[in-house]
Design an enzyme around this catalytic site. Structure first.
Site, PDB file in Angstrom:
ATOM      1  N   LYS A 176       0.859  -1.187   0.000  1.00 27.58           N
ATOM      2  CA  LYS A 176       0.000   0.000   0.000  1.00 27.58           C
ATOM      3  C   LYS A 176       0.894   1.235   0.000  1.00 27.58           C
ATOM      4  O   LYS A 176       2.056   1.140   0.418  1.00 27.58           O
ATOM      5  CB  LYS A 176      -0.933  -0.012   1.202  1.00 27.58           C
ATOM      6  CG  LYS A 176      -0.307   0.470   2.516  1.00 27.58           C
ATOM      7  CD  LYS A 176      -1.365   0.728   3.547  1.00 27.58           C
ATOM      8  CE  LYS A 176      -0.801   1.404   4.762  1.00 27.58           C
ATOM      9  NZ  LYS A 176      -0.541   2.829   4.625  1.00 27.58           N
ATOM     10  N   ASP A 183      -1.890  -5.927   2.782  1.00 33.55           N
ATOM     11  CA  ASP A 183      -2.259  -5.034   3.871  1.00 33.55           C
ATOM     12  C   ASP A 183      -1.841  -5.749   5.154  1.00 33.55           C
ATOM     13  O   ASP A 183      -2.487  -6.733   5.555  1.00 33.55           O
ATOM     14  CB  ASP A 183      -3.759  -4.760   3.867  1.00 33.55           C
ATOM     15  CG  ASP A 183      -4.177  -3.757   4.944  1.00 33.55           C
ATOM     16  OD1 ASP A 183      -3.429  -3.599   5.929  1.00 33.55           O
ATOM     17  OD2 ASP A 183      -5.244  -3.144   4.815  1.00 33.55           O
ATOM     18  N   HIS A 184      -0.770  -5.280   5.791  1.00 34.46           N
ATOM     19  CA  HIS A 184      -0.185  -6.054   6.887  1.00 34.46           C
ATOM     20  C   HIS A 184      -1.135  -6.211   8.065  1.00 34.46           C
ATOM     21  O   HIS A 184      -0.990  -7.140   8.867  1.00 34.46           O
ATOM     22  CB  HIS A 184       1.131  -5.420   7.347  1.00 34.46           C
ATOM     23  CG  HIS A 184       0.987  -4.133   8.097  1.00 34.46           C
ATOM     24  ND1 HIS A 184       0.901  -2.912   7.465  1.00 34.46           N
ATOM     25  CD2 HIS A 184       0.900  -3.888   9.427  1.00 34.46           C
ATOM     26  CE1 HIS A 184       0.777  -1.966   8.383  1.00 34.46           C
ATOM     27  NE2 HIS A 184       0.769  -2.523   9.566  1.00 34.46           N
ATOM     28  N   LYS A 229      -2.308  -9.844  11.205  1.00 32.66           N
ATOM     29  CA  LYS A 229      -2.244  -9.851  12.666  1.00 32.66           C
ATOM     30  C   LYS A 229      -3.154 -10.939  13.227  1.00 32.66           C
ATOM     31  O   LYS A 229      -4.264 -11.163  12.759  1.00 32.66           O
ATOM     32  CB  LYS A 229      -2.635  -8.481  13.223  1.00 32.66           C
ATOM     33  CG  LYS A 229      -1.644  -7.378  12.840  1.00 32.66           C
ATOM     34  CD  LYS A 229      -2.073  -6.032  13.396  1.00 32.66           C
ATOM     35  CE  LYS A 229      -1.103  -4.921  12.982  1.00 32.66           C
ATOM     36  NZ  LYS A 229       0.211  -5.062  13.616  1.00 32.66           N
ATOM     37  N   GLU A 235      -2.226   6.472  17.002  1.00 33.98           N
ATOM     38  CA  GLU A 235      -0.773   6.450  17.126  1.00 33.98           C
ATOM     39  C   GLU A 235      -0.321   7.627  17.977  1.00 33.98           C
ATOM     40  O   GLU A 235      -0.924   8.701  17.932  1.00 33.98           O
ATOM     41  CB  GLU A 235      -0.109   6.542  15.752  1.00 33.98           C
ATOM     42  CG  GLU A 235      -0.429   5.399  14.813  1.00 33.98           C
ATOM     43  CD  GLU A 235       0.233   5.587  13.464  1.00 33.98           C
ATOM     44  OE1 GLU A 235       1.344   5.063  13.282  1.00 33.98           O
ATOM     45  OE2 GLU A 235      -0.340   6.282  12.620  1.00 33.98           O
ATOM     46  N   ASP A 259      -4.312   7.069   4.153  1.00 32.99           N
ATOM     47  CA  ASP A 259      -3.263   6.242   4.746  1.00 32.99           C
ATOM     48  C   ASP A 259      -3.828   5.113   5.591  1.00 32.99           C
ATOM     49  O   ASP A 259      -3.249   4.027   5.650  1.00 32.99           O
ATOM     50  CB  ASP A 259      -2.355   7.123   5.607  1.00 32.99           C
ATOM     51  CG  ASP A 259      -1.134   6.370   6.121  1.00 32.99           C
ATOM     52  OD1 ASP A 259      -0.486   5.685   5.314  1.00 32.99           O
ATOM     53  OD2 ASP A 259      -0.843   6.456   7.332  1.00 32.99           O
ATOM     54  N   HIS A 266      -6.587  -0.164   5.873  1.00 32.90           N
ATOM     55  CA  HIS A 266      -6.593  -0.909   7.131  1.00 32.90           C
ATOM     56  C   HIS A 266      -7.976  -0.949   7.783  1.00 32.90           C
ATOM     57  O   HIS A 266      -8.502  -2.005   8.125  1.00 32.90           O
ATOM     58  CB  HIS A 266      -5.609  -0.283   8.130  1.00 32.90           C
ATOM     59  CG  HIS A 266      -4.194  -0.278   7.681  1.00 32.90           C
ATOM     60  ND1 HIS A 266      -3.658  -1.260   6.877  1.00 32.90           N
ATOM     61  CD2 HIS A 266      -3.172   0.575   7.941  1.00 32.90           C
ATOM     62  CE1 HIS A 266      -2.386  -0.997   6.658  1.00 32.90           C
ATOM     63  NE2 HIS A 266      -2.068   0.104   7.291  1.00 32.90           N
ATOM     64  N   LYS A 322      -1.123   4.546  21.716  1.00 27.10           N
ATOM     65  CA  LYS A 322      -0.927   3.760  20.498  1.00 27.10           C
ATOM     66  C   LYS A 322      -1.753   2.490  20.651  1.00 27.10           C
ATOM     67  O   LYS A 322      -1.457   1.650  21.521  1.00 27.10           O
ATOM     68  CB  LYS A 322       0.543   3.408  20.291  1.00 27.10           C
ATOM     69  CG  LYS A 322       0.801   2.474  19.105  1.00 27.10           C
ATOM     70  CD  LYS A 322       2.274   2.187  18.943  1.00 27.10           C
ATOM     71  CE  LYS A 322       2.509   1.106  17.876  1.00 27.10           C
ATOM     72  NZ  LYS A 322       1.943   1.447  16.564  1.00 27.10           N
TER      73      LYS A 322
END
Length: 508
Positions: free
Chosen positions: A156, A185-186, A190, A224, A243, A248, A353
């Site tokens: 991305k 998309d990391h 998860k 974050e 972003d 995400h 975060k």
């Protein structure tokens, strides 16, 4: 995902091999897989970049990243020596088509050494503007015509808007088949995100009540504490909406809202996610102000340190109107979710975060209990905490010990680190392993990408046509601008924040 066998022999060509993503994420993930005996029995990794490295200097450089970022850094010296023998560096300019013969030479040599045709993976860990250039240059390679054994991974952001995403999809589809393209998309790698599917569809307790009859609303927060962290030039062309929300957060929303799949076939899972995106109620440009809020962080003190405002960051315009915070209310117009609001928010320089999904249920009737018993009544809810800790929390009512009927909200919690001794794999480990095995379940298909852009394009267009007049509008260390509180308060709700800070949230 649980893997019981090793992938086939594989060659990984990482464009951007001298860059930060490879140094911090990709090589540490591949090394972790190697230590855990998940890499193929025969493999080779080629970093591709313009920086000057010999193979030995390149390996020494990557070892520093292993010692800093790998969850298996304790194996950094012994295992690294054998792993590093499979790592090489190719120095060339990705825009120079004549340099790509080096890739063909490497593939030919390894085919001869392995005695079989290996899986060939081109990982594009590069700036978005280089993706079309590299894809066109790869087109000349004989290996790209081998549909079963060649794959391309694209990081991305996938496009800058709907039109650019569509054009990029057309370009890639003219070179590769859809099943060869892995849009990564990391977040989807998860453990807690994947566990949403198991939680919903493997437990008879929850799926029957996973609908508008029982669920009041859903919140997704991805916050974050850092600022743009030296990436001002990238963020100036992106902003929080592009972003985080477009990829995400919308992917998390799909996991929560999708219908039960008929199987765990990759296309079946992706079909269900695309159905969700297509069912999201389109926000008109004229009504954006009632559904979306933007913000930009100011300068000030945070965690005992003085921090810059966004406009003071390097490579940021002095009067930038780019948002570092975005909150949006979505509706999904289908039988399951009609009129259930989905509130999402994301931002930088925020209080904590954390990434979490909160499912808040409709209140139960209180008339059976005396008035004083219901004073501390709170709605049932389930919170999927994705970061910083992976856990699932269920809140329900219980009687407090004593002679009086006094009710209190209490929590049951499942924590990965308490339940399992096996270390939780990093997201990139799962996704890289899936690429080598040819499992596209956790990767976005072309229609998914374009559907997600269609959802947010009216917001982007409205914000572009009406520059903000109140930026910066939230303090560092806060939970964003006041307007974001008003967005959810208009419906009689409030943002769930305390559990994200790691505190007791029973009083919310």
């Amino acid at each position: 995902m649980q893997h019981t066998k090793k992938p086939p022999y594989s060659l990984l060509f990482i464009f951007g091999g001298s860059g930060d993503l490879n140094y911090r994420k990709l090589i540490p993930a591949l090394f972790n897989l190697y230590v855990d005996q998940r890499m193929p029995d025969r493999f080779a990794i080629y970093g591709i970049g313009r920086s000057e490295y010999t193979n030995d200097r390149y390996r020494d450089h990557l070892l520093k990243g292993i010692k800093e970022f790998s969850r298996r850094k304790d194996k950094g010296d012994g295992a690294w020596e054998t792993f590093a023998k499979n790592v090489s560096y190719l120095q060339f300019d990705a825009s120079d088509a004549s340099c790509y013969t080096q890739i063909t030479d490497c593939i030919t040599a390894k085919e001869k050494e392995f005695g079989v045709t290996p899986i060939v993976i081109f990982y594009l860990a590069v700036a978005p503007q280089l993706v079309p250039v590299i894809a066109k240059n790869l087109q000349q390679l004989p290996s790209c015509f081998q549909r079963e054994s060649t794959r391309i991974v694209v990081e991305k952001p996938f496009g800058h808007d709907l039109q650019s995403a569509h054009e990029l999809n057309l370009l890639l589809s003219n070179i590769f088949e859809e099943e060869q393209i892995y849009r990564i998309d990391h977040y989807l790698g998860k453990e807690t995100v994947q566990n949403i599917l198991a939680f919903r569809f493997a437990n008879a307790l929850f799926e029957p009540i996973w609908n508008r009859n029982y669920i009041d609303h859903i919140q997704i927060t991805a916050s974050e504490t850092v600022g743009v962290d030296g990436r001002g030039d990238y963020y100036e062309g992106s902003g929080a909406l592009r972003d985080m929300v477009q990829n995400h957060i919308l992917q998390l929303l799909c996991m929560i809202a999708m219908e039960p799949p008929l199987s765990f076939d990759a296309n079946e899972i992706r079909n269900k996610k695309t159905d969700v995106l297509n069912a999201i109620r389109k926000i008109t440009r004229e009504s954006v102000h009632g559904f979306a809020v933007r913000g930009q962080y100011a300068g000030g003190w945070m965690m005992g340190k003085q921090v810059k405002s966004y406009r003071q960051e390097d490579k940021v315009a002095p009067q930038s109107g780019v948002e570092t915070f975005a909150a949006v209310k979505f509706y999904i117009d289908n039988w399951r979710w009609q009129d259930v609001p989905f509130y999402v928010r994301t931002g930088k320089r925020m209080n904590s975060k954390a990434t979490a999904i909160s499912v808040v249920f409709r209140p139960a009737p209180v008339f059976s209990f005396p008035q004083e018993a219901a004073e501390t009544w709170r709605s049932n809810r389930i919170i999927f905490s994705i970061t910083p800790e992976a856990d699932i929390r269920l809140r329900f009512q219980a009687k407090r010990p004593g002679t009086a009927m006094t009710l209190n909200p209490v929590n049951m919690m499942f924590k990965y680190k308490d339940e399992y001794e096996v270390a939780e794999p990093e997201a990139y480990e799962t996704l890289l392993l899936d690429v080598m095995e040819g499992d596209a379940t956790l990767f976005m298909r072309s229609d998914q990408v374009e559907a997600s852009w269609k959802v947010i394009m009216p917001i982007i267009e409205a914000w572009q046509s009406r520059p903000p007049i109140d930026f910066p509008n939230y303090s560092p260390g806060s939970w964003g601008p006041e307007d974001s509180e008003a967005l959810i308060a208009r419906d009689g709700h409030n943002w769930i924040t305390l559990p994200l800070a790691g505190k007791d949230e029973s009083n919310q």
